[in-house]
Design a protein around this motif. Sequence first.
Motif, PDB file in Angstrom:
ATOM      1  N   ASP A  29       0.685  -1.189  -0.259  1.00  0.00           N
ATOM      2  CA  ASP A  29      -0.037   0.082   0.077  1.00  0.00           C
ATOM      3  C   ASP A  29       1.090   1.233   0.004  1.00  0.00           C
ATOM      4  O   ASP A  29       1.735   1.326   0.882  1.00  0.00           O
ATOM      5  CB  ASP A  29      -0.959  -0.077   1.279  1.00  0.00           C
ATOM      6  N   VAL A  30       0.711   2.005  -1.081  1.00  0.00           N
ATOM      7  CA  VAL A  30       1.518   3.314  -1.238  1.00  0.00           C
ATOM      8  C   VAL A  30       0.515   4.620  -1.232  1.00  0.00           C
ATOM      9  O   VAL A  30       0.853   5.538  -1.818  1.00  0.00           O
ATOM     10  CB  VAL A  30       2.574   3.276  -2.262  1.00  0.00           C
ATOM     11  N   THR A  31      -0.454   4.556  -0.622  1.00  0.00           N
ATOM     12  CA  THR A  31      -1.670   5.458  -0.830  1.00  0.00           C
ATOM     13  C   THR A  31      -1.014   6.743  -0.073  1.00  0.00           C
ATOM     14  O   THR A  31      -1.190   7.933  -0.733  1.00  0.00           O
ATOM     15  CB  THR A  31      -2.920   5.031  -0.272  1.00  0.00           C
ATOM     16  N   GLY A  32      -0.473   6.498   0.916  1.00  0.00           N
ATOM     17  CA  GLY A  32       0.202   7.680   1.670  1.00  0.00           C
ATOM     18  C   GLY A  32      -0.851   9.125   1.771  1.00  0.00           C
ATOM     19  O   GLY A  32      -1.806   8.684   2.334  1.00  0.00           O
ATOM     20  N   SER A  33      -0.633  10.216   1.389  1.00  0.00           N
ATOM     21  CA  SER A  33      -1.281  11.359   1.373  1.00  0.00           C
ATOM     22  C   SER A  33      -2.305  11.580   0.480  1.00  0.00           C
ATOM     23  O   SER A  33      -2.789  12.527   0.474  1.00  0.00           O
ATOM     24  CB  SER A  33      -0.449  12.524   1.604  1.00  0.00           C
ATOM     25  N   ILE A  34      -2.352  10.662  -0.541  1.00  0.00           N
ATOM     26  CA  ILE A  34      -3.475  10.631  -1.701  1.00  0.00           C
ATOM     27  C   ILE A  34      -4.923  10.643  -0.988  1.00  0.00           C
ATOM     28  O   ILE A  34      -5.159   9.506  -0.488  1.00  0.00           O
ATOM     29  CB  ILE A  34      -3.419   9.659  -2.933  1.00  0.00           C
ATOM     30  N   PRO A  35      -5.733  11.435  -0.852  1.00  0.00           N
ATOM     31  CA  PRO A  35      -6.986  11.445  -0.152  1.00  0.00           C
ATOM     32  C   PRO A  35      -8.191  10.859  -0.906  1.00  0.00           C
ATOM     33  O   PRO A  35      -9.053  10.736  -0.382  1.00  0.00           O
ATOM     34  CB  PRO A  35      -7.190  13.057  -0.020  1.00  0.00           C
ATOM     35  N   THR A  36      -7.942  10.438  -2.192  1.00  0.00           N
ATOM     36  CA  THR A  36      -9.070   9.916  -2.906  1.00  0.00           C
ATOM     37  C   THR A  36      -8.836   9.044  -3.986  1.00  0.00           C
ATOM     38  O   THR A  36      -7.782   8.659  -3.986  1.00  0.00           O
ATOM     39  CB  THR A  36     -10.045  11.295  -3.314  1.00  0.00           C
ATOM     40  N   ILE A  37      -9.795   8.677  -4.605  1.00  0.00           N
ATOM     41  CA  ILE A  37      -9.663   7.414  -5.555  1.00  0.00           C
ATOM     42  C   ILE A  37      -8.562   7.713  -6.648  1.00  0.00           C
ATOM     43  O   ILE A  37      -9.029   8.692  -7.358  1.00  0.00           O
ATOM     44  CB  ILE A  37     -10.985   6.920  -6.515  1.00  0.00           C
ATOM     45  N   PRO A  38      -7.425   7.056  -6.935  1.00  0.00           N
ATOM     46  CA  PRO A  38      -6.752   7.303  -8.216  1.00  0.00           C
ATOM     47  C   PRO A  38      -7.420   6.898  -9.320  1.00  0.00           C
ATOM     48  O   PRO A  38      -8.073   5.726  -9.561  1.00  0.00           O
ATOM     49  CB  PRO A  38      -5.530   6.241  -7.938  1.00  0.00           C
ATOM     50  N   GLN A  39      -7.547   7.783 -10.216  1.00  0.00           N
ATOM     51  CA  GLN A  39      -8.346   7.853 -11.348  1.00  0.00           C
ATOM     52  C   GLN A  39      -7.227   7.184 -12.538  1.00  0.00           C
ATOM     53  O   GLN A  39      -7.789   6.612 -13.584  1.00  0.00           O
ATOM     54  CB  GLN A  39      -9.092   8.965 -11.960  1.00  0.00           C
ATOM     55  N   SER A  40      -6.106   7.665 -12.608  1.00  0.00           N
ATOM     56  CA  SER A  40      -5.260   7.402 -13.638  1.00  0.00           C
ATOM     57  C   SER A  40      -3.810   7.550 -12.996  1.00  0.00           C
ATOM     58  O   SER A  40      -3.655   8.261 -11.949  1.00  0.00           O
ATOM     59  CB  SER A  40      -5.361   8.397 -14.804  1.00  0.00           C
ATOM     60  N   ILE A  41      -2.929   6.813 -13.464  1.00  0.00           N
ATOM     61  CA  ILE A  41      -1.321   6.664 -13.115  1.00  0.00           C
ATOM     62  C   ILE A  41      -0.399   6.865 -14.325  1.00  0.00           C
ATOM     63  O   ILE A  41      -0.770   5.934 -15.248  1.00  0.00           O
ATOM     64  CB  ILE A  41      -1.059   5.318 -12.425  1.00  0.00           C
ATOM     65  N   ILE A  42       0.586   7.424 -14.156  1.00  0.00           N
ATOM     66  CA  ILE A  42       1.675   7.546 -15.180  1.00  0.00           C
ATOM     67  C   ILE A  42       3.144   7.383 -14.485  1.00  0.00           C
ATOM     68  O   ILE A  42       3.045   7.819 -13.522  1.00  0.00           O
ATOM     69  CB  ILE A  42       1.517   8.724 -16.432  1.00  0.00           C
ATOM     70  N   ILE A  43       3.921   6.706 -15.175  1.00  0.00           N
ATOM     71  CA  ILE A  43       5.418   6.562 -14.736  1.00  0.00           C
ATOM     72  C   ILE A  43       6.169   7.313 -15.771  1.00  0.00           C
ATOM     73  O   ILE A  43       6.073   6.959 -16.947  1.00  0.00           O
ATOM     74  CB  ILE A  43       5.579   5.109 -14.512  1.00  0.00           C
ATOM     75  N   ASP A  44       7.218   8.092 -15.274  1.00  0.00           N
ATOM     76  CA  ASP A  44       8.012   8.532 -16.202  1.00  0.00           C
ATOM     77  C   ASP A  44       8.807   7.547 -16.925  1.00  0.00           C
ATOM     78  O   ASP A  44       9.510   6.817 -15.962  1.00  0.00           O
ATOM     79  CB  ASP A  44       9.139   9.846 -15.424  1.00  0.00           C
TER      80      ASP A  44
END
Length: 186
Positions: A29-44
């Motif tokens: 679990d790396v949610t940390g300080s993200i307060p709501t549902i992740p809608q999208s993710i990108i990685i450099d």
Amino acid sequence: LYLGGYYGDGYNYFEKLFKSTDSGDSWQDVTGSIPTIPQSIIIDPNNPDKVYVGTLWGVYRSSNGGQTWTGNAGRVYAYALGMAPSDSNTIYAGYDKRCYKSTDGGVNWAIHTAGLCGICQDILAYSGRVYYGSYAGLYKSQDGGATWKASHAGIKNNVITAIAVARSSPNVIYAEGSQNGLFKST
């Protein structure tokens, strides 16, 4: 690998972001300080420790593989995120009739709306163009997202849920319609 969404134990549901470093055999679990549902993710693609997560409360970025998160400056909403492959500091966030653009790795954002319509489902930056797939069709920008034009002539269903470019040619674009299949433009 990163995976975001709802996590449930059968009785309670939580908005979470998970990371796997062993091809999905185990997750942290790396949610940390993200307060709501992740809608999208990108990685450099040039630095896998730089990760961006789009939410309805903002865009969050990590420079240490998800150990800590920093929110964006200002209010940027994101159903979809896209990154210019030629410049990983240029990031696009799509929302409802809005495209946000950052040229400094997600710290500051400018909003562009001219010509856009519909809730964004996917955003793709490639070869000097940006594509915005939405509930109202496919839109294309040739000036870095400043202005947009409808680009869905010939698509039977205007709900565009995914956009991709062919590896063989940057002029071949694929758009997935939610009900009528896959469309191709050359």
